[in-house]
Design a protein around this motif. Structure first.
Motif, PDB file in Angstrom:
ATOM      1  N   LEU A   1       0.722  -1.049   0.090  1.00  0.00           N
ATOM      2  CA  LEU A   1       0.057   0.060   0.096  1.00  0.00           C
ATOM      3  C   LEU A   1       1.037   1.321   0.092  1.00  0.00           C
ATOM      4  O   LEU A   1       0.524   2.122  -0.697  1.00  0.00           O
ATOM      5  N   LEU A   2       1.899   1.454   0.733  1.00  0.00           N
ATOM      6  CA  LEU A   2       2.649   2.477   0.744  1.00  0.00           C
ATOM      7  C   LEU A   2       3.541   2.673  -0.271  1.00  0.00           C
ATOM      8  O   LEU A   2       3.489   3.718  -0.821  1.00  0.00           O
ATOM      9  N   ASN A   3       3.945   1.601  -1.039  1.00  0.00           N
ATOM     10  CA  ASN A   3       4.524   1.811  -2.227  1.00  0.00           C
ATOM     11  C   ASN A   3       3.526   2.215  -3.479  1.00  0.00           C
ATOM     12  O   ASN A   3       4.066   3.118  -4.240  1.00  0.00           O
ATOM     13  N   ARG A   4       2.517   1.695  -3.494  1.00  0.00           N
ATOM     14  CA  ARG A   4       1.366   2.408  -4.203  1.00  0.00           C
ATOM     15  C   ARG A   4       1.148   3.811  -4.176  1.00  0.00           C
ATOM     16  O   ARG A   4       0.879   4.633  -5.155  1.00  0.00           O
ATOM     17  N   LEU A   5       0.975   4.015  -2.830  1.00  0.00           N
ATOM     18  CA  LEU A   5       0.771   5.540  -2.568  1.00  0.00           C
ATOM     19  C   LEU A   5       1.938   6.504  -2.883  1.00  0.00           C
ATOM     20  O   LEU A   5       1.771   7.608  -3.285  1.00  0.00           O
ATOM     21  N   LYS A   6       3.032   6.026  -2.815  1.00  0.00           N
ATOM     22  CA  LYS A   6       4.225   6.854  -3.203  1.00  0.00           C
ATOM     23  C   LYS A   6       4.390   6.957  -4.761  1.00  0.00           C
ATOM     24  O   LYS A   6       4.589   8.065  -4.961  1.00  0.00           O
ATOM     25  N   LYS A   7       4.077   5.941  -5.375  1.00  0.00           N
ATOM     26  CA  LYS A   7       4.050   6.092  -6.894  1.00  0.00           C
ATOM     27  C   LYS A   7       2.861   6.902  -7.390  1.00  0.00           C
ATOM     28  O   LYS A   7       3.039   7.650  -8.346  1.00  0.00           O
ATOM     29  N   GLU A   8       1.792   7.005  -6.693  1.00  0.00           N
ATOM     30  CA  GLU A   8       0.537   7.852  -7.130  1.00  0.00           C
ATOM     31  C   GLU A   8       1.081   9.355  -6.799  1.00  0.00           C
ATOM     32  O   GLU A   8       0.676   9.955  -7.494  1.00  0.00           O
ATOM     33  N   SER A   9       1.753   9.301  -5.697  1.00  0.00           N
ATOM     34  CA  SER A   9       2.048  10.892  -5.365  1.00  0.00           C
ATOM     35  C   SER A   9       3.247  11.261  -6.472  1.00  0.00           C
ATOM     36  O   SER A   9       2.998  12.504  -6.756  1.00  0.00           O
TER      37      SER A   9
ATOM     38  N   SER B   1      23.918  18.247  -2.727  1.00  0.00           N
ATOM     39  CA  SER B   1      23.966  19.087  -3.803  1.00  0.00           C
ATOM     40  C   SER B   1      22.598  19.398  -4.365  1.00  0.00           C
ATOM     41  O   SER B   1      22.343  19.611  -5.374  1.00  0.00           O
ATOM     42  N   LEU B   2      21.615  19.354  -3.259  1.00  0.00           N
ATOM     43  CA  LEU B   2      20.302  19.761  -3.642  1.00  0.00           C
ATOM     44  C   LEU B   2      19.636  20.928  -2.746  1.00  0.00           C
ATOM     45  O   LEU B   2      19.590  20.500  -1.558  1.00  0.00           O
ATOM     46  N   GLN B   3      19.361  21.871  -3.236  1.00  0.00           N
ATOM     47  CA  GLN B   3      18.600  22.987  -2.738  1.00  0.00           C
ATOM     48  C   GLN B   3      17.172  22.786  -2.825  1.00  0.00           C
ATOM     49  O   GLN B   3      16.588  22.837  -3.795  1.00  0.00           O
ATOM     50  N   PRO B   4      16.766  22.628  -1.636  1.00  0.00           N
ATOM     51  CA  PRO B   4      15.148  22.485  -1.389  1.00  0.00           C
ATOM     52  C   PRO B   4      14.456  23.675  -1.448  1.00  0.00           C
ATOM     53  O   PRO B   4      14.932  24.766  -1.143  1.00  0.00           O
ATOM     54  N   ILE B   5      13.406  23.805  -2.321  1.00  0.00           N
ATOM     55  CA  ILE B   5      12.621  25.106  -2.940  1.00  0.00           C
ATOM     56  C   ILE B   5      11.021  24.815  -2.721  1.00  0.00           C
ATOM     57  O   ILE B   5      10.448  25.839  -2.916  1.00  0.00           O
ATOM     58  N   GLY B   6      10.844  23.400  -2.392  1.00  0.00           N
ATOM     59  CA  GLY B   6       9.373  23.140  -2.404  1.00  0.00           C
ATOM     60  C   GLY B   6       9.072  21.978  -1.740  1.00  0.00           C
ATOM     61  O   GLY B   6       9.710  21.036  -1.508  1.00  0.00           O
ATOM     62  N   GLU B   7       7.537  21.662  -1.688  1.00  0.00           N
ATOM     63  CA  GLU B   7       7.276  20.297  -1.189  1.00  0.00           C
ATOM     64  C   GLU B   7       6.021  20.119  -1.749  1.00  0.00           C
ATOM     65  O   GLU B   7       5.012  20.987  -2.097  1.00  0.00           O
ATOM     66  N   TYR B   8       5.537  18.758  -2.102  1.00  0.00           N
ATOM     67  CA  TYR B   8       4.357  18.443  -2.515  1.00  0.00           C
ATOM     68  C   TYR B   8       3.703  17.276  -1.579  1.00  0.00           C
ATOM     69  O   TYR B   8       4.686  16.250  -1.353  1.00  0.00           O
ATOM     70  N   GLN B   9       2.633  17.321  -1.047  1.00  0.00           N
ATOM     71  CA  GLN B   9       2.188  16.331  -0.092  1.00  0.00           C
ATOM     72  C   GLN B   9       0.586  15.817  -0.903  1.00  0.00           C
ATOM     73  O   GLN B   9       0.015  16.587  -1.281  1.00  0.00           O
ATOM     74  N   THR B  10       0.554  14.481  -0.633  1.00  0.00           N
ATOM     75  CA  THR B  10      -0.710  14.065  -0.935  1.00  0.00           C
ATOM     76  C   THR B  10      -1.335  13.261   0.485  1.00  0.00           C
ATOM     77  O   THR B  10      -0.508  12.762   1.017  1.00  0.00           O
ATOM     78  N   LEU B  11      -2.547  13.649   0.751  1.00  0.00           N
ATOM     79  CA  LEU B  11      -3.217  12.959   1.811  1.00  0.00           C
ATOM     80  C   LEU B  11      -4.127  11.949   1.458  1.00  0.00           C
ATOM     81  O   LEU B  11      -4.981  11.954   0.558  1.00  0.00           O
ATOM     82  N   TYR B  12      -3.859  10.754   2.417  1.00  0.00           N
ATOM     83  CA  TYR B  12      -4.850   9.468   2.063  1.00  0.00           C
ATOM     84  C   TYR B  12      -5.398   8.872   3.368  1.00  0.00           C
ATOM     85  O   TYR B  12      -4.943   9.360   4.470  1.00  0.00           O
ATOM     86  N   ASP B  13      -6.666   8.543   3.431  1.00  0.00           N
ATOM     87  CA  ASP B  13      -7.103   7.766   4.570  1.00  0.00           C
ATOM     88  C   ASP B  13      -6.332   6.413   4.755  1.00  0.00           C
ATOM     89  O   ASP B  13      -5.426   6.112   3.910  1.00  0.00           O
ATOM     90  N   LEU B  14      -6.445   5.707   5.736  1.00  0.00           N
ATOM     91  CA  LEU B  14      -5.943   4.515   6.079  1.00  0.00           C
ATOM     92  C   LEU B  14      -5.805   3.601   5.238  1.00  0.00           C
ATOM     93  O   LEU B  14      -5.429   2.235   5.303  1.00  0.00           O
ATOM     94  N   GLN B  15      -7.125   3.453   4.218  1.00  0.00           N
ATOM     95  CA  GLN B  15      -7.377   2.645   3.585  1.00  0.00           C
ATOM     96  C   GLN B  15      -6.671   2.899   2.035  1.00  0.00           C
ATOM     97  O   GLN B  15      -6.627   2.153   1.015  1.00  0.00           O
ATOM     98  N   GLY B  16      -5.922   3.983   2.067  1.00  0.00           N
ATOM     99  CA  GLY B  16      -5.395   4.346   0.754  1.00  0.00           C
ATOM    100  C   GLY B  16      -6.121   5.214  -0.192  1.00  0.00           C
ATOM    101  O   GLY B  16      -5.938   5.461  -1.168  1.00  0.00           O
TER     102      GLY B  16
END
Length: 217
Positions: A5-13, A82-97
């Motif tokens: 489930l975690l791998n699927r959500l990571k790929k979806e994000s 050598s990576l400068q952080p400039i932002g972030e992307y978050q996806t929210l899921y319930d516990l069932q994905g």
């Protein structure tokens, strides 16, 4: 939680952020506003950051967050890896994905601009024949010099006019093909840097940026 489930959500994000970038590009084109805040999409580096669990008032698991970091290559080796952080992307899921929501933050590209650096750079590499009035390249050199002088005088509207003239000159392939490659490369870097410096520091009005259509050029 199951690894699958975690791998699927990571790929979806990871897929989701590219769709968001597509939307930002479309909005930029439609409304004439740089939704990437001075950053170029093809320079953005996306890395998986982490999973997070939000807890409710009773301390029970409630929401799963998938966080992706948005970076630029750090050529000065100041930041980790050598990576400068400039932002972030978050996806929210319930516990069932099941998808709940998404959020993106993208900071303005911080562009330092030292006009003296560019004066020294151009003086070192410009072919001396370009200073002769009877050669076509003299026109471009004049535009560049005027933009530098006006920048020093803080006449940023005037700078924008001469940036436009530079882009118009370079848009003619016959003109562009004649220019020394090293000089042309520096000219392109100069035009991009000074434009985004003025834009990000709000030194010129958005209406004038749209009028001259420099960003698309």
């Amino acid at each position: 939680m199951e690894i699958e489930l975690l791998n699927r959500l990571k790929k979806e994000s990871e897929s989701g952020i590219q769709k968001v970038f597509d939307e930002l590009e479309n909005m930029s084109a439609e409304f004439g506003i740089d939704e990437f805040n001075g950053n170029k999409r093809d320079e953005l580096i996306i890395k998986f950051d982490r999973f997070e669990i939000d807890l409710n008032e009773n301390g029970e698991k409630e929401i799963l967050r998938v966080k992706l970091g948005i970076y630029l290559e750090d050529k000065n080796d100041i930041w980790i890896n050598s990576l400068q952080p400039i932002g972030e992307y978050q996806t929210l899921y319930d516990l069932q994905g099941e998808f709940i929501d998404e959020f993106i933050t993208l900071n303005k590209k911080e562009i330092g601009f030292d006009i003296n650096f560019w004066i020294e750079t151009f003086n070192k590499i410009i072919p001396k024949r370009y200073f002769r009035k009877n050669v076509p390249e003299y026109t471009l050199v004049t535009y560049i010099n005027h933009s530098i002088f006006l920048f020093q005088a803080s006449d940023f509207d005037g700078v924008l006019i001469f940036l436009k003239r530079c882009f118009d000159y370079l848009a003619i392939s016959e003109n562009k093909d004649r220019i020394d490659s090293e000089y042309l490369d520096k000219i392109n870097s100069y035009l991009e840097s000074i434009f985004y410096y003025l834009k990000n520091n709000e030194s010129i009005d958005l209406e004038k940026i749209e009028k001259y259509d420099i960003e698309n050029e």
